[in-house]
Design a protein around this motif. Structure first.
Motif, PDB file in Angstrom:
ATOM      1  N   LEU A  24       0.844  -1.196   0.000  1.00  0.00           N
ATOM      2  CA  LEU A  24       0.000   0.000   0.000  1.00  0.00           C
ATOM      3  C   LEU A  24       0.880   1.248   0.000  1.00  0.00           C
ATOM      4  N   LYS A  27      -3.578   6.204   0.363  1.00  0.00           N
ATOM      5  CA  LYS A  27      -5.036   6.083   0.471  1.00  0.00           C
ATOM      6  C   LYS A  27      -5.713   7.354  -0.036  1.00  0.00           C
ATOM      7  N   TYR A  37      -7.209   3.291  -3.215  1.00  0.00           N
ATOM      8  CA  TYR A  37      -5.859   3.147  -2.689  1.00  0.00           C
ATOM      9  C   TYR A  37      -4.893   2.828  -3.825  1.00  0.00           C
ATOM     10  N   GLU A  97     -11.778   1.372  -2.677  1.00  0.00           N
ATOM     11  CA  GLU A  97     -11.997   0.954  -1.290  1.00  0.00           C
ATOM     12  C   GLU A  97     -13.272   0.118  -1.146  1.00  0.00           C
TER      13      GLU A  97
END
Length: 104
Positions: A24, A27, A37, A97
């Motif tokens: 990741l 966001k 993301y 998301e």
């Protein structure tokens, strides 16, 4: 399917593993369904054909991303940026998301 590795994100529709939490990057993205993301890598996905699209931050060549198990559209992959300041996005994946959930 039991998973005992790193925390990851799964397809909300079929629970297919999509991305590791370690991949990741941000966001702070917006997609069709709202928040999205950015990931360094994604797994168990199928890419659609690439096409050019004007996005909020500029013009890109992108490919839609689909779940390899259920076919759900999840987001897109940046293939090419036509703007130097956005080159860092090339090769990265944007996953919505609302289309996934996090598993620890």
């Amino acid at each position: 399917m039991e998973y005992s590795g790193n925390p990851l994100y799964r397809c909300r529709n079929c629970k297919n593993p999509l991305a590791l939490i370690d991949d990741l990057l941000s966001k702070n993205f917006i997609a069709k369904s709202g928040k999205a993301y950015m990931f360094e890598h994604a797994m168990n996905i199928v890419l659609g054909p690439k096409y050019d699209k004007q996005l909020i931050t500029g013009r890109f060549s992108i490919a839609d991303v689909f779940c390899s198990k259920c076919g759900e559209e999840l987001g897109w992959k940046y293939v090419q940026s036509y703007d130097l300041k956005n080159r860092y996005k090339e090769g990265k994946f944007i996953l919505e998301e609302l289309k996934m959930f996090q598993e620890y």
